[in-house]
Design a protein around this motif. Structure first.
Motif, PDB file in Angstrom:
ATOM      1  N   SER A   6       0.828  -1.207   0.000  1.00  0.00           N
ATOM      2  CA  SER A   6       0.000   0.000   0.000  1.00  0.00           C
ATOM      3  C   SER A   6       0.862   1.257   0.000  1.00  0.00           C
ATOM      4  O   SER A   6       0.571   2.218  -0.716  1.00  0.00           O
ATOM      5  N   ILE A   7       1.920   1.253   0.797  1.00  0.00           N
ATOM      6  CA  ILE A   7       2.798   2.422   0.860  1.00  0.00           C
ATOM      7  C   ILE A   7       3.486   2.654  -0.483  1.00  0.00           C
ATOM      8  O   ILE A   7       3.536   3.784  -0.981  1.00  0.00           O
ATOM      9  N   ASN A  10       0.939   3.932  -2.949  1.00  0.00           N
ATOM     10  CA  ASN A  10       0.570   5.306  -2.625  1.00  0.00           C
ATOM     11  C   ASN A  10       1.644   6.295  -3.059  1.00  0.00           C
ATOM     12  O   ASN A  10       1.328   7.388  -3.550  1.00  0.00           O
ATOM     13  N   ILE A  11       2.905   5.946  -2.901  1.00  0.00           N
ATOM     14  CA  ILE A  11       3.986   6.845  -3.327  1.00  0.00           C
ATOM     15  C   ILE A  11       3.978   7.003  -4.848  1.00  0.00           C
ATOM     16  O   ILE A  11       4.070   8.120  -5.376  1.00  0.00           O
ATOM     17  N   TRP A  13       1.412   6.497  -6.778  1.00  0.00           N
ATOM     18  CA  TRP A  13       0.163   7.219  -7.061  1.00  0.00           C
ATOM     19  C   TRP A  13       0.343   8.722  -6.862  1.00  0.00           C
ATOM     20  O   TRP A  13      -0.078   9.521  -7.692  1.00  0.00           O
ATOM     21  N   LEU A  14       0.965   9.103  -5.763  1.00  0.00           N
ATOM     22  CA  LEU A  14       1.164  10.513  -5.445  1.00  0.00           C
ATOM     23  C   LEU A  14       1.952  11.217  -6.537  1.00  0.00           C
ATOM     24  O   LEU A  14       1.581  12.306  -6.984  1.00  0.00           O
ATOM     25  N   SER A  22      -5.721  15.732  -6.126  1.00  0.00           N
ATOM     26  CA  SER A  22      -5.942  16.352  -4.833  1.00  0.00           C
ATOM     27  C   SER A  22      -6.053  17.869  -4.960  1.00  0.00           C
ATOM     28  O   SER A  22      -6.898  18.492  -4.315  1.00  0.00           O
ATOM     29  N   TYR A  51      -8.118  11.782   0.576  1.00  0.00           N
ATOM     30  CA  TYR A  51      -8.191  10.406   0.070  1.00  0.00           C
ATOM     31  C   TYR A  51      -7.484  10.284  -1.274  1.00  0.00           C
ATOM     32  O   TYR A  51      -6.812   9.289  -1.544  1.00  0.00           O
ATOM     33  N   TRP A  54      -3.679   9.699  -0.913  1.00  0.00           N
ATOM     34  CA  TRP A  54      -3.184   8.449  -0.340  1.00  0.00           C
ATOM     35  C   TRP A  54      -4.317   7.420  -0.314  1.00  0.00           C
ATOM     36  O   TRP A  54      -4.794   7.025   0.748  1.00  0.00           O
TER      37      TRP A  54
END
Length: 135
Positions: A6-7, A10-11, A13-14, A22, A51, A54
């Protein structure tokens, strides 16, 4: 292992889209808060903006039965901002799908379209907390 995955997702994705989505949600939230009457939309938009930064490891669930105000609010949201943010999700998902490595990110992006269209009456919870009811 799942938390590490997940981490990492998420990185990625960011960097490749989460920040822009966002910012879009934040802009919609600021505009809604400036107009005062639409403050509930602004609060929902800020919640979704966090959301969108992340998303992996969390999920969106319905609160259950929503009232008439939420339904009317969602219709107004779709017309004012929701459709544009949903288009942003689609436009962000396309390059993710093209880069084969980004396919999971593209899928996650498309999964965010329903909340971008109808944010009122939704809650964001950790994926480990959400247990779907048996039907």
């Amino acid at each position: 292992m799942r938390n590490t995955l997940s981490i990492v997702l998420n990185i990625i994705w960011l960097v490749f889209g989460g920040i822009w989505l966002s910012i879009g949600y934040m802009a919609a939230g600021i505009i809604c808060c400036i107009l005062i009457v639409t403050i509930p939309f602004g609060i929902a938009s800020f919640r979704i903006a966090i959301y969108a930064l992340w998303p992996f490891g969390r999920t969106v669930v319905d609160r259950g039965r929503v009232g008439a105000f939420s339904t009317i609010g969602n219709v107004i949201w779709v017309l004012v901002a929701g459709i544009w943010i949903a288009i942003g999700h689609v436009l962000t998902a396309i390059p993710m799908f093209v880069s084969i490595v980004g396919i999971p990110l593209g899928i996650a992006n498309l999964k965010m379209i329903p909340i971008s269209l109808m944010p009122l009456g939704k809650v964001i919870v950790p994926s480990t907390q959400y247990l779907p009811m048996a039907r």
